[in-house]
Design a protein around this motif. Structure first.
Motif, mmCIF file in Angstrom:
data_model
loop_
_atom_site.group_PDB
_atom_site.id
_atom_site.type_symbol
_atom_site.label_atom_id
_atom_site.label_comp_id
_atom_site.label_asym_id
_atom_site.label_seq_id
_atom_site.Cartn_x
_atom_site.Cartn_y
_atom_site.Cartn_z
ATOM 1 N N VAL A 178 0.856 -1.188 0.000
ATOM 2 C CA VAL A 178 0.000 0.000 0.000
ATOM 3 C C VAL A 178 0.891 1.236 0.000
ATOM 4 N N THR A 179 0.704 2.090 -0.980
ATOM 5 C CA THR A 179 1.579 3.252 -1.138
ATOM 6 C C THR A 179 1.522 4.186 0.069
ATOM 7 N N ALA A 180 0.341 4.396 0.632
ATOM 8 C CA ALA A 180 0.223 5.305 1.772
ATOM 9 C C ALA A 180 1.006 4.807 2.970
ATOM 10 N N GLU A 181 1.194 3.518 3.082
ATOM 11 C CA GLU A 181 1.916 2.946 4.218
ATOM 12 C C GLU A 181 3.410 2.803 3.935
ATOM 13 N N GLU A 182 3.742 2.470 2.709
ATOM 14 C CA GLU A 182 5.140 2.225 2.352
ATOM 15 C C GLU A 182 5.382 2.749 0.935
ATOM 16 N N PRO A 183 5.570 4.042 0.783
ATOM 17 C CA PRO A 183 5.630 4.638 -0.555
ATOM 18 C C PRO A 183 6.944 4.420 -1.298
ATOM 19 N N VAL A 184 7.986 3.955 -0.610
ATOM 20 C CA VAL A 184 9.311 3.869 -1.226
ATOM 21 C C VAL A 184 9.718 2.410 -1.416
ATOM 22 N N SER A 185 10.185 2.085 -2.594
ATOM 23 C CA SER A 185 10.689 0.749 -2.937
ATOM 24 C C SER A 185 12.157 0.876 -3.323
ATOM 25 N N THR A 186 13.029 0.073 -2.697
ATOM 26 C CA THR A 186 14.471 0.176 -2.921
ATOM 27 C C THR A 186 15.054 -1.212 -3.176
ATOM 28 N N PHE A 187 15.884 -1.330 -4.191
ATOM 29 C CA PHE A 187 16.544 -2.618 -4.462
ATOM 30 C C PHE A 187 17.817 -2.385 -5.263
ATOM 31 N N SER A 188 18.637 -3.408 -5.303
ATOM 32 C CA SER A 188 19.878 -3.410 -6.069
ATOM 33 C C SER A 188 19.613 -4.012 -7.444
ATOM 34 N N ILE A 189 20.213 -3.441 -8.480
ATOM 35 C CA ILE A 189 20.010 -4.015 -9.816
ATOM 36 C C ILE A 189 20.699 -5.384 -9.897
ATOM 37 N N ASP A 190 20.267 -6.175 -10.885
ATOM 38 C CA ASP A 190 20.790 -7.539 -11.029
ATOM 39 C C ASP A 190 20.912 -7.863 -12.509
ATOM 40 N N VAL A 191 22.087 -8.330 -12.919
ATOM 41 C CA VAL A 191 22.283 -8.727 -14.314
ATOM 42 C C VAL A 191 22.615 -10.206 -14.431
ATOM 43 N N ASP A 192 22.395 -10.953 -13.368
ATOM 44 C CA ASP A 192 22.633 -12.391 -13.436
ATOM 45 C C ASP A 192 21.616 -13.049 -14.368
ATOM 46 N N THR A 193 21.997 -14.190 -14.930
ATOM 47 C CA THR A 193 21.113 -14.896 -15.865
ATOM 48 C C THR A 193 20.985 -16.378 -15.531
ATOM 49 N N ALA A 194 21.553 -16.819 -14.417
ATOM 50 C CA ALA A 194 21.621 -18.251 -14.123
ATOM 51 C C ALA A 194 20.243 -18.898 -14.066
ATOM 52 N N SER A 195 19.257 -18.209 -13.505
ATOM 53 C CA SER A 195 17.946 -18.818 -13.306
ATOM 54 C C SER A 195 17.309 -19.240 -14.626
ATOM 55 N N TYR A 196 17.391 -18.388 -15.644
ATOM 56 C CA TYR A 196 16.785 -18.741 -16.927
ATOM 57 C C TYR A 196 17.402 -20.019 -17.491
ATOM 58 N N SER A 197 18.727 -20.148 -17.408
ATOM 59 C CA SER A 197 19.392 -21.339 -17.948
ATOM 60 C C SER A 197 19.011 -22.587 -17.176
ATOM 61 N N VAL A 198 18.847 -22.475 -15.861
ATOM 62 C CA VAL A 198 18.418 -23.630 -15.066
ATOM 63 C C VAL A 198 16.994 -24.022 -15.451
ATOM 64 N N VAL A 199 16.124 -23.028 -15.633
ATOM 65 C CA VAL A 199 14.749 -23.300 -16.066
ATOM 66 C C VAL A 199 14.753 -24.023 -17.409
ATOM 67 N N ARG A 200 15.542 -23.529 -18.339
ATOM 68 C CA ARG A 200 15.625 -24.153 -19.667
ATOM 69 C C ARG A 200 16.133 -25.577 -19.566
ATOM 70 N N ASN A 201 17.151 -25.804 -18.753
ATOM 71 C CA ASN A 201 17.713 -27.135 -18.591
ATOM 72 C C ASN A 201 16.681 -28.111 -18.047
ATOM 73 N N SER A 202 15.911 -27.678 -17.058
ATOM 74 C CA SER A 202 14.875 -28.540 -16.485
ATOM 75 C C SER A 202 13.822 -28.890 -17.527
ATOM 76 N N LEU A 203 13.349 -27.892 -18.262
ATOM 77 C CA LEU A 203 12.303 -28.125 -19.258
ATOM 78 C C LEU A 203 12.804 -29.023 -20.387
ATOM 79 N N ASN A 204 14.044 -28.843 -20.793
ATOM 80 C CA ASN A 204 14.598 -29.689 -21.842
ATOM 81 C C ASN A 204 14.777 -31.131 -21.388
ATOM 82 N N MET A 205 14.833 -31.339 -20.080
ATOM 83 C CA MET A 205 14.893 -32.700 -19.542
ATOM 84 C C MET A 205 13.503 -33.271 -19.275
ATOM 85 N N GLY A 206 12.460 -32.502 -19.656
ATOM 86 C CA GLY A 206 11.102 -32.988 -19.482
ATOM 87 C C GLY A 206 10.558 -32.814 -18.086
ATOM 88 N N GLN A 207 11.072 -31.814 -17.353
ATOM 89 C CA GLN A 207 10.625 -31.584 -15.980
ATOM 90 C C GLN A 207 10.340 -30.096 -15.786
#
Length: 696
Positions: free
Chosen positions: A244-273
């Motif tokens: 809720v913006t009125a309660e917590e109007p500010v969102s803060t995070f660090s940028i991320d350029v990692d790509t490992a998750s997509y490759s793991v997802v692809r590997n699982s799907l290519n193995m039929g899982q």
């Protein structure tokens, strides 16, 4: 006869040389060939090679030879025992523990004079040796003690083997289980005890099997391997909630350029899982793809942010705020010299086709992208760590490739020792104005030394302050420790990627090499302040593991993500306007809007970014307002949103309503745009695979 017996006794009394797996395998193959030749000569049969499928393996060799010898005449027995003696000599010359191998105590051979025949003799093979050099002043271990720098001196290539020795080969043994590989003791070399180039002892002397394995039927061994428990661990947090913006109007995070998750997802799907939900980090799936966001002008600094407000495909009552950041690409001539240390995991858990062999091929692809002024060194670790290749000019591709190709897997995983040594080597290579990077290639299975993520985080974080960054490449599945890899990469100011195919290796290490290894902005943080007058609720899609506290944004001591040369970064918010049917929270009975709300403003929010120049200590602030009318969304923005939906479908997210696989596929195809490398159509095919698997 006496002369020949004396020669055999002298051979058995010789000091054992260092182990050499190639010599051992070739010696056993040659002895079996000689044994076959002797038997056929005794029986009056023409010479012929015995089929591999009929050869005994492991401990079964000794049992079968004993049975054969019982039915032979004295002359035949002498011939047989002579061949056994030849095998024993080969084992002694290549083994490490005398006649005791694994759990089997092998009896000494019965030495007898062979009949007149020609027995081929194996040429001696060169073996690696360890030399020790003193580390420069100031190099310390994890406890702050000065340590020497161990070095592995690579041998000259082994002399070519006689053609007759290569005509037949020993049977392939069943592989050890993962648990056995990870704890198998590795051979100790003189000097430092480094074992990065040797196979482990014990079961290896029986062709890679323990006595229990060799006695087990092949089918049972295969079943045992298939039933190994999955020990994978993934870094993730619960999905971001609607705020809720009125309660917590500010969102803060660090940028991320990692790509490992997509490759793991692809590997699982290519193995039929379907992938484990914890393996899915939506921001890494979105940032896997290259995007052509507006490039920065000279006055923009190292990167330029751009904002697009667009309808939400899965909820007509909300809108998406798409933030794209495009890094500048400096001219190749302006790129500083690169000092690269390959830190390679050669432990037993890497002894699989999708691990160390693929790792070698992947790193070899990178060599053609380096320049003569760049340097490469190689550190390998298993039960201990050693320098496999001293700093070498990148133009010497043959020497670097030879060092890579000579690596073999075996032993436990002294990852902490390897990290320490790699940083020492990198420090010795670094000159003013140069970029130094440790590139860790592993399955993440650290089990010796400082193996908990907190301890590794602290060590790597301390080292990044010296200007040496750490990137991580993951290989293999089953015991992939993604949590450790993410921890190391995030705290080492580097990128984490997962390599499951040679095509992926080319993408990461060739096509995107400059962005992966040359930072243009450090400690990049994003903060969005939402306007309660126009945004009642918001949700950040992804970045759960990159969340920062509001006060962290202005604290230059807090580490954040890095942007590499030419790299694009994407973040997506889903926002809901006041009074919308899409609101998920009721208004507070006693709540009140803050006094600073600009009720007459048309802004949705205010975007702030902080970053440091590489090696800098003080951050620089960039600000821009988020308006409501930003123009039509580009193909890049719409495709990124389709991938964000893909990731949420994989995790079973509750915010998508009736939007499903057909919708995701349609959205991705409609926004495919230019797809020079085929990454986007591959994603569509993965969606189709996930849809089929989800229906089962």
């Amino acid at each position: 006869m006496t002369d020949e017996l004396d020669a055999l006794r002298a051979a058995l009394r010789r000091a054992e040389p260092a182990p050499d797996a190639r010599a051992r395998d070739a010696a056993i193959a040659l002895a079996m060939k000689n044994f076959d030749a002797e038997q056929r000569a005794v029986q009056g049969l023409p010479a012929a090679a015995r089929p591999n499928s009929d050869r005994p393996s492991g401990a079964g060799i000794w049992n079968r030879m004993g049975i054969m010898l019982k039915g032979l005449t004295t002359q035949q027995a002498l011939a047989g025992t002579a061949s056994i003696a030849a095998i024993c000599v080969a084992v002694v010359l290549t083994g490490q523990q005398g006649w005791k191998t694994g759990t089997v105590d092998l009896p000494p051979p019965v030495i007898a004079t062979p009949p007149e025949s020609t027995i081929e003799i194996m040429p001696e093979a060169d073996v690696p040796t360890i030399a020790e050099s003193t580390a420069p002043d100031g190099r310390t271990d994890l406890q702050g003690q000065a340590v020497p720098l161990p070095q592995v001196v690579m041998p000259e290539p082994m002399a070519p083997m006689a053609d007759s020795a290569m005509e037949s080969t020993a049977p392939l043994a069943a592989p050890r289980t993962r648990q056995e590989r990870s704890v198998m003791p590795a051979p100790e070399m003189e000097g430092t005890g480094a074992n990065t180039l040797g196979k482990s002892a014990g079961a290896d002397a029986l062709g890679g099997m323990s006595a229990a394995e060799s006695a087990m039927p092949m089918g049972a061994r295969d079943l045992q391997i298939q039933q190994e428990p999955d020990t994978e661990a993934f870094a993730n947090e619960a999905p971001n909630p609607v705020k809720v913006t009125a309660e917590e109007p500010v969102s803060t995070f660090s940028i991320d350029v990692d790509t490992a998750s997509y490759s793991v997802v692809r590997n699982s799907l290519n193995m039929g899982q379907l992938p484990p939900p914890d393996a899915v980090r939506v921001e890494e799936m979105v940032n896997y793809f290259p995007y052509a966001y507006p490039a920065p002008a000279a006055e923009d600094g190292p990167f330029r942010p751009s904002v697009t407000v667009m309808p939400t495909p899965w909820n007509p009552a909300t809108r998406l705020v798409h933030i794209g950041i495009q890094g500048a690409m400096p001219a190749m001539a302006d790129r500083p010299a690169l000092n690269l240390v390959f830190l390679i995991d050669t432990s037993g858990s890497m002894d699989e086709p999708a691990k160390l062999p693929l790792l070698k091929q992947s790193l070899s692809l990178m060599l053609g992208q380096l320049r003569p002024q760049d340097q490469v060194a190689i550190v390998a670790y298993a039960g201990s760590a050693g320098v496999v290749l001293e700093p070498t000019g990148a133009q010497d591709v043959s020497r670097i490739s030879a060092a890579l190709n000579n690596l073999a897997a075996g032993g436990s995983t002294a990852g902490a020792e390897g990290l320490e040594l790699a940083y020492q080597v990198a420090a010795s290579m670094t000159g003013e104005g140069e970029v130094s990077r440790v590139l860790l290639a592993t399955d993440g299975d650290f089990n010796v030394g400082v193996s908990d993520p907190d301890g590794l985080e602290a060590y790597v974080a301390k080292k990044r302050d010296t200007g040496i960054y750490l990137s991580v490449l993951g290989f293999g599945r089953g015991n992939l420790d993604d949590a450790v890899m993410q921890s190391l990469a995030q705290n080492g100011n580097g990128q984490a990627a997962y390599i499951d195919t040679l095509n992926e290796a080319r993408k990461v290490l060739v096509d995107q090499l400059t962005g992966a290894l040359f930072p243009i902005a450090d400690d990049v943080k994003i903060q969005v302040e939402w306007n309660p007058a126009t945004v009642a609720e918001y949700r950040l899609i992804g970045y759960e593991t990159r969340a920062l506290r509001r006060e962290d944004f202005n604290n230059d001591q807090i580490d954040a993500g890095e942007i590499g040369a030419g790299v694009s970064v994407t973040a997506i918010y889903e926002v809901t306007a006041p009074g919308s049917d899409g609101l998920l929270n009721d208004p507070l009975r006693y709540g009140a809007a803050g006094d600073t709300v600009a009720t007459d403003s048309d802004e949705l929010g205010f975007l702030r970014l902080r970053y440091k120049e590489p090696g800098g200590d003080t951050s620089i602030l960039k600000e821009t307002a988020i308006g409501q009318d930003t123009g039509p969304a580009s193909d890049d923005a719409r495709f990124a949103v389709a991938i964000a939906g893909f990731g949420q479908l994989l995790t079973g997210a509750v915010y998508l309503g009736d939007w499903g696989w057909d919708d995701a596929i349609t959205a991705a195809l409609a926004a495919r745009g230019e797809d020079a490398f085929g990454y986007r159509i591959e994603a569509v095919n993965l969606m189709r695979m996930a849809q089929s698997l989800s229906a089962n």
